[in-house]
Design a protein around this motif. Structure first.
Motif, PDB file in Angstrom:
ATOM      1  N   ASP A 186      -7.405  12.591   4.241  1.00 16.61           N
ATOM      2  CA  ASP A 186      -6.312  12.944   5.134  1.00 16.61           C
ATOM      3  C   ASP A 186      -5.327  11.794   5.182  1.00 16.61           C
ATOM      4  N   LEU A 187      -4.300  11.846   4.318  1.00 20.55           N
ATOM      5  CA  LEU A 187      -3.345  10.748   4.236  1.00 20.55           C
ATOM      6  C   LEU A 187      -2.358  10.759   5.387  1.00 20.55           C
ATOM      7  N   VAL A 188      -2.266  11.834   6.132  1.00 20.83           N
ATOM      8  CA  VAL A 188      -1.346  11.897   7.265  1.00 20.83           C
ATOM      9  C   VAL A 188      -1.970  11.258   8.490  1.00 20.83           C
TER      10      VAL A 188
ATOM     11  N   THR B  94       6.231   8.949   7.117  1.00 20.78           N
ATOM     12  CA  THR B  94       5.093   9.445   7.895  1.00 20.78           C
ATOM     13  C   THR B  94       5.465  10.707   8.650  1.00 20.78           C
ATOM     14  N   GLU B  95       6.632  10.723   9.313  1.00 23.91           N
ATOM     15  CA  GLU B  95       7.055  11.921  10.040  1.00 23.91           C
ATOM     16  C   GLU B  95       7.291  13.098   9.103  1.00 23.91           C
ATOM     17  N   GLU B  96       7.814  12.801   7.927  1.00 22.72           N
ATOM     18  CA  GLU B  96       8.040  13.869   6.950  1.00 22.72           C
ATOM     19  C   GLU B  96       6.724  14.530   6.543  1.00 22.72           C
ATOM     20  N   GLN B  97       5.720  13.718   6.219  1.00 17.78           N
ATOM     21  CA  GLN B  97       4.431  14.271   5.821  1.00 17.78           C
ATOM     22  C   GLN B  97       3.741  14.977   6.985  1.00 17.78           C
ATOM     23  N   LEU B  98       3.897  14.442   8.203  1.00 18.64           N
ATOM     24  CA  LEU B  98       3.303  15.084   9.376  1.00 18.64           C
ATOM     25  C   LEU B  98       3.884  16.475   9.600  1.00 18.64           C
ATOM     26  N   MET B  99       5.210  16.598   9.489  1.00 15.72           N
ATOM     27  CA  MET B  99       5.845  17.890   9.728  1.00 15.72           C
ATOM     28  C   MET B  99       5.503  18.885   8.622  1.00 15.72           C
ATOM     29  N   ILE B 100       5.460  18.424   7.385  1.00 16.67           N
ATOM     30  CA  ILE B 100       5.147  19.331   6.286  1.00 16.67           C
ATOM     31  C   ILE B 100       3.724  19.871   6.421  1.00 16.67           C
ATOM     32  N   LYS B 101       2.800  19.040   6.908  1.00 13.31           N
ATOM     33  CA  LYS B 101       1.403  19.469   6.999  1.00 13.31           C
ATOM     34  C   LYS B 101       1.145  20.362   8.199  1.00 13.31           C
ATOM     35  N   TYR B 102       1.724  20.053   9.356  1.00 15.28           N
ATOM     36  CA  TYR B 102       1.330  20.726  10.596  1.00 15.28           C
ATOM     37  C   TYR B 102       2.387  21.666  11.169  1.00 15.28           C
ATOM     38  N   LEU B 103       3.594  21.719  10.595  1.00 15.15           N
ATOM     39  CA  LEU B 103       4.645  22.531  11.220  1.00 15.15           C
ATOM     40  C   LEU B 103       4.259  24.004  11.260  1.00 15.15           C
ATOM     41  N   HIS B 104       3.613  24.490  10.232  1.00 11.33           N
ATOM     42  CA  HIS B 104       3.221  25.905  10.173  1.00 11.33           C
ATOM     43  C   HIS B 104       1.705  26.055  10.122  1.00 11.33           C
TER      44      HIS B 104
ATOM     45  N   ARG C  32      -7.345  -5.783   1.898  1.00 11.80           N
ATOM     46  CA  ARG C  32      -6.667  -5.078   2.979  1.00 11.80           C
ATOM     47  C   ARG C  32      -7.103  -5.649   4.324  1.00 11.80           C
ATOM     48  N   PRO C  33      -6.216  -5.636   5.328  1.00 14.06           N
ATOM     49  CA  PRO C  33      -6.601  -6.111   6.663  1.00 14.06           C
ATOM     50  C   PRO C  33      -7.630  -5.190   7.281  1.00 14.06           C
ATOM     51  N   SER C  34      -8.351  -5.740   8.251  1.00 15.84           N
ATOM     52  CA  SER C  34      -9.398  -4.957   8.904  1.00 15.84           C
ATOM     53  C   SER C  34      -8.844  -3.810   9.698  1.00 15.84           C
ATOM     54  N   GLY C  35      -7.645  -3.959  10.226  1.00 20.09           N
ATOM     55  CA  GLY C  35      -7.057  -2.880  11.009  1.00 20.09           C
ATOM     56  C   GLY C  35      -6.485  -1.762  10.203  1.00 20.09           C
ATOM     57  N   MET C  36      -6.595  -1.833   8.858  1.00 19.39           N
ATOM     58  CA  MET C  36      -6.004  -0.811   8.011  1.00 19.39           C
ATOM     59  C   MET C  36      -7.091  -0.085   7.229  1.00 19.39           C
ATOM     60  N   SER C  37      -8.262   0.025   7.786  1.00 21.55           N
ATOM     61  CA  SER C  37      -9.361   0.650   7.066  1.00 21.55           C
ATOM     62  C   SER C  37      -9.101   2.111   6.800  1.00 21.55           C
ATOM     63  N   GLY C  38      -8.346   2.754   7.669  1.00 17.69           N
ATOM     64  CA  GLY C  38      -8.070   4.169   7.465  1.00 17.69           C
ATOM     65  C   GLY C  38      -7.036   4.448   6.417  1.00 17.69           C
ATOM     66  N   TYR C  39      -6.395   3.391   5.882  1.00 17.93           N
ATOM     67  CA  TYR C  39      -5.343   3.601   4.903  1.00 17.93           C
ATOM     68  C   TYR C  39      -5.900   3.970   3.528  1.00 17.93           C
TER      69      TYR C  39
ATOM     70  N   GLU D 205       0.828  -1.205   0.000  1.00 18.98           N
ATOM     71  CA  GLU D 205       0.000   0.000   0.000  1.00 18.98           C
ATOM     72  C   GLU D 205       0.860   1.252   0.000  1.00 18.98           C
ATOM     73  N   LEU D 206       1.942   1.228   0.772  1.00 20.21           N
ATOM     74  CA  LEU D 206       2.833   2.388   0.813  1.00 20.21           C
ATOM     75  C   LEU D 206       3.482   2.618  -0.541  1.00 20.21           C
ATOM     76  N   ARG D 207       3.904   1.552  -1.189  1.00 19.19           N
ATOM     77  CA  ARG D 207       4.491   1.705  -2.516  1.00 19.19           C
ATOM     78  C   ARG D 207       3.474   2.272  -3.497  1.00 19.19           C
ATOM     79  N   HIS D 208       2.254   1.762  -3.435  1.00 19.30           N
ATOM     80  CA  HIS D 208       1.202   2.285  -4.310  1.00 19.30           C
ATOM     81  C   HIS D 208       0.961   3.765  -4.036  1.00 19.30           C
ATOM     82  N   ARG D 209       0.963   4.141  -2.775  1.00 19.74           N
ATOM     83  CA  ARG D 209       0.725   5.542  -2.425  1.00 19.74           C
ATOM     84  C   ARG D 209       1.867   6.442  -2.884  1.00 19.74           C
ATOM     85  N   LEU D 210       3.101   5.945  -2.781  1.00 19.65           N
ATOM     86  CA  LEU D 210       4.246   6.748  -3.210  1.00 19.65           C
ATOM     87  C   LEU D 210       4.270   6.942  -4.718  1.00 19.65           C
TER      88      LEU D 210
END
Length: 945
Positions: free
Chosen positions: A122-124, A367-377, A110-117, A60-65
């Motif tokens: 909001d991809l972050v 994940t940390e990169e996208q989190l910082m880019i979205k919420y840092l400012h 997809r697994p049941s625990g990954m429904s939010g993926y 899924e991460l590869r597909h998203r990238l």
């Protein structure tokens, strides 16, 4: 029992095939394709689900990238890895179509625990998990509907932020005997406001509209009461113009009443902000600083830069589509195969390993990169992690030099040494495992809501998506899991005390043996011990050289001294360097003590609030003034007549309250012990500093003695020189008249010796010539600079005028000047053409690797530990397996795959290539291009990217 035998293809030399945490690594990277089915079928169900879940997440991460609208570091690294794999397949005559195609992603499996993926805007937030824990009657319980069991249950942040009561646990009711704990894995003010608003089933308050007249007149909601400026925005210690690392909340702890009508005497809600010490790798700090800088650039971009970035994103999408289509590789012929032998295959294999390690790191940081880019400012913004110096010197723009001067960094960084021979020595093998680390200052944000819900927010280490034994929340989970007493966590206050204590005990808990976490106290003790030893050695050296100087002074009339002893005594650089080091140590200890004092202030507020809430039911025993203890009356919990069941409940609550109040006393006592330990370190450093200052004082006094001796020696030499001059003067006075008489009467004059010339004629020659020589001598003696420079300049100007005139006449008359100018113009034209052509070629290469320039090395690039290497002897057969089948996780379509077939393993083993030895800083190449002026002319860095 003997350890299990591992295959020669295993990524690690330690047994790890039965470890749950490494089962995915062993399945994907160590086993051959023929053995995976048998290994998978012999695993427990939970391990099988883990393998499927991990590989689903990777796919899924590869597909998203590959399909993301905004490019990222991980996407660029994925493209580079695929390109390297194609080159390796070309070099080894293997099919490479599978590395050019995109992953066959099937969202239905997809697994049941990954429904939010999937399918979330909001991809972050849909890729960040928040731990959840429930306690009932003091005992941990599992939350129904959530994967895993206590204490490893987590929910997506998108679920906690949503207004859907069916998915948001905060909005669901709970029993009175249940205590809930939710943790937010970042100091994100937006998350906090949204989560607290969801808890009260309200909307997030608008901070900008709270001062409007229409907003002031209406009654405030509970969320607005809890997040009032004096308890939330007013506690921020930064402004808009401050540096990013200056963001933090002031140390604070107080009870908050959420009733807008009446004021509670003992509020049930509490807000707490407390700094605490933690650690980070130097590489992680560097990566976070680079991402923060990039996020700041994107936030402050001009319109032209935004348009340029949009064009770059469009170009990235075009490149992604190109990579998703089959790549037309040139057919392999006998001539081309002859070029891919020996060194070229080794080079292709090394490039695959480097890009695989870089891809693994980028996936870990995505994940940390996208989190910082979205919420840092954002408004309100994200609070990033701070280093020890950033927490104290918040106004400095860059603290990289100071961060790499920390005691912990110097103590965990290997020192360079000369290694003789091609094979590495034992010191090299030991140093390669060392990882430079630094001390960080994080923030704990904690809220107690209605005495039954606890919400905390503190950051994790950079890029630690996988389990981190040194993480605060990991320690809390282990502490909750192995609670010794029944009902130890009977209230939200017990949870708050344990969380605050766990944050305060980082670096001071001797029961934990974590090899990755630096032993701060031991490192500081060792640094002070080394400085004390050097100070003692310097003092002994001073006494030795002082004795030698005294001996040389006494024996000076017999022997000549070379002054080396005096030069050593007058040199204060060694002691000055030692004093600087001990001052730096004292400075760091002062900063840590300041943090501990802030913790003490916050803990006193927490203890005060807890005692206010429990003291009406509890009274202290007065017979033991040395150690406070508590007791509960029989009639204070259940007044009047009570039943047997109520009496048993009374006894249980009494024990819980006593345990809670006793824990408050121990909390402050434990903090005092940690502060005492820091005071001991500070006293030792101060003693060493005082000894160095005394040594410098002694050196200064010894320098005064040496100067006095030199003054006496100079006076004696001056006296001797005066006596010699007096002797010469006396001799001159005696012989001057005699010499004059001899010279005068010995002249060849007519009047004296019947000579050829008269005496008057000789005087006419003698006196003018003597006067001229004396005058010239006096002029050169007293006006040497002005006169000599004027004469030299005049002569040089005359010679230069003649030479330049003659040379110009020859060049003009012969036509050489015109020919030379034409050659110069032609050379400049050719140089411009060469720069344009080569610049276009370089721009084309850098365009394909457009994201590498972001990852420039900062002067200290270290090696990254990576453990993923995959071998598969099934070749193209495994590539045709189902993408989500457990037997096809090693297919070429998976980003974990490095190569397939036993030949790859044999080559990697023969080369001695280890993933631990891979330097993933590929951006160094782009930096070298720009530093050496290789970038094409008239092209900006963004155009190159």
């Amino acid at each position: 029992m003997a350890p299990p035998q591992l295959a020669s293809t295993c990524l690690s030399d330690k047994p790890h095939d039965h470890r749950v945490s490494d089962v995915t690594i062993h399945f994907n990277g160590c086993l051959r394709g023929s053995k995976r089915k048998k290994f998978y079928e012999g695993l427990p169900v939970e391990s099988q689900r883990r393998i499927l879940r991990d590989n689903e997440g990777v796919s899924e991460l590869r597909h998203r990238l590959e399909t993301a609208q905004c490019d990222s570091t991980a996407a660029a690294r994925l493209r580079t890895f695929k390109s390297a794999m194609r080159q390796w397949c070309l070099a080894t005559n293997r099919p490479s179509d599978s590395y050019a195609r995109g992953p066959a992603f099937d969202s239905s499996r997809r697994p049941s625990g990954m429904s939010g993926y999937f399918g979330s805007e909001d991809l972050v937030n849909s890729h960040i998990k928040a731990p959840v824990m429930y306690f009932k009657n003091g005992q941990p319980i599992d939350v129904p509907g959530i994967a895993n069991s206590f204490p490893n249950q987590k929910v997506m942040m998108s679920d906690l932020l949503s207004a859907d009561e069916t998915t948001n646990l905060l909005m669901q009711p709970c029993d009175d005997d249940v205590v809930r704990y939710f943790h937010l894995p970042a100091n994100n003010m937006v998350w906090v406001e949204e989560v607290i608003a969801r808890y009260y089933h309200e909307t997030r308050p608008d901070s900008e509209g709270m001062f409007l007249k229409s907003e002031v007149m209406r009654p405030k909601t509970k969320t607005e009461m809890l997040l009032r400026p004096e308890y939330w925005h007013g506690q921020q210690n930064f402004d808009v113009d401050s540096e990013v690392h200056a963001r933090h909340m002031r140390p604070f702890c107080d009870g908050i009443s959420v009733d807008p009508v009446t004021t509670e005497r003992h509020p049930k809600n509490l807000a707490l902000f407390m700094p605490y010490l933690h650690w980070e790798t130097d590489r992680g700090r560097l990566k976070s600083a680079q991402i923060a800088k990039e996020a700041s650039k994107q936030n402050l971009s001009s319109i032209a830069e935004v348009a340029n970035q949009a064009a770059q994103n469009q170009l990235s999408q075009m490149h992604t589509q190109d990579t998703a289509s089959p790549v037309l590789e040139p057919p392999l012929t006998s001539g081309s195969m002859s070029t891919y032998v020996g060194g070229d295959r080794r080079k292709a294999l090394g490039q695959v390993l480097r890009t695989a390690a870089a891809l693994l790191e980028a996936m870990d940081l995505h994940t940390e990169e996208q989190l910082m880019i979205k919420y840092l400012h954002a408004q309100p913004p994200l609070h990033p992690r701070r280093t020890l110096d950033q927490s104290y010197y918040g106004a400095l723009k860059n603290t990289g030099t100071r961060d790499r001067d920390q005691v912990v960094y110097r103590g965990t960084t290997p020192e360079p040494h000369d290694c003789i021979g091609m094979e590495s020595c034992e010191q090299c093998n030991e140093d390669i495992r060392k990882l430079p680390r630094i001390v960080m200052v994080d923030q704990l944000w904690l809220w107690i809501l209605d005495e039954k819900t606890v919400i905390t927010s503190f950051p994790r280490r950079w890029g630690k998506n996988r389990p981190d034994p040194s993480a605060i929340h990991k320690s809390l989970r282990m502490r909750f899991k192995f609670a010794h007493h029944q009902g130890e966590i009977s209230s939200a206050y017990d949870l708050a005390l344990m969380i605050v204590d766990e944050c305060s005990r980082v670096f001071f808990d001797r029961t934990k043996t974590n090899n990755r976490q630096p032993n701060l106290v031991e490192l500081f003790t060792g640094a002070i011990r080394d400085l004390t030893y050097k100070q003692t050695a310097a003092f002994d050296q001073f006494l030795i050289y002082t004795h030698l100087a005294s001996r040389d002074y006494k024996r000076e009339r017999y022997i000549n001294s070379d002054n080396s002893t005096q030069n050593t005594l007058l040199n204060i650089n060694p002691e000055g360097n030692l004093l600087k080091e001990v001052k730096d140590i004292m400075d760091e200890i002062h900063i840590m003590m300041r943090i501990k004092e802030q913790q003490h202030t916050v803990m006193e507020g927490l203890v005060k609030h807890i005692r206010r809430a429990l003291v009406p039911l509890v009274r202290p025993k007065r017979h033991s003034p040395s150690a406070m203890s508590w007791d509960v009356g029989e009639d204070e919990l259940y007044p009047g007549e009570i039943t047997r069941q109520q009496k048993a409940e009374n006894e249980r609550q009494k024990a819980n309250m006593k345990r809670t109040l006793d824990r408050t006393d121990h909390l402050l006592l434990d903090l005092e012990d940690r502060m005492s330990e820091l005071r001991t370190l500070l006293e030792n450093a101060q003693n060493t500093s005082a000894a160095l200052k005394d040594l410098l004082t002694l050196k200064q006094q010894q320098a005064g003695v040496i100067e006095a001796r030199e003054a006496v020696k100079q006076a004696q030499l001056t006296l001797k020189q005066g006596q010699s001059i007096m002797i010469f003067t006396i001799v001159t006075i005696i012989f001057l008249p005699l010499s004059f008489c001899v010279g005068f009467f010995g002249m060849n004059a007519i009047e004296l010796n019947d000579g050829l010339l008269p005496l008057t004629t000789e005087f006419k020659y003698m006196f003018p010539i003597s006067a001229g020589i004396i005058l010239v001598s006096f002029v050169f003696a007293f006006s040497q600079t002005v006169l000599s420079n004027s004469i030299v300049m005049l002569a040089r100007s005359a010679v230069s005028f003649g030479y330049n005139t003659a040379l110009t006449w020859v060049l003009v008359k012969t036509g050489m000047y015109v020919a030379g100018r034409q050659m110069l113009v032609q050379a400049n034209r050719l140089r411009d053409m060469e720069g344009t052509i080569t610049g276009g070629m370089k721009a084309e290469v850098l365009r394909k690797e457009k994201n590498l320039e972001r990852m420039r090395a900062a002067g200290h690039v270290k090696k990254l530990t990576a453990r993923h290497r995959v071998g598969d002897d099934n070749g193209s057969q495994s590539g045709r397996a189902t993408p989500f089948s457990p037997y096809s996780v090693g297919t070429p379509g998976s980003p974990f795959v490095v190569a397939s077939g036993s030949g790859f393993q044999n080559q990697g083993k023969g080369l001695g290539v280890s993933m631990d030895d891979i330097d993933v800083e590929l951006g160094e190449r782009a930096r070298q291009h720009s530093d050496h002026g290789l970038a094409p002319r008239k092209m900006s860095s963004r155009q190159l990217v």
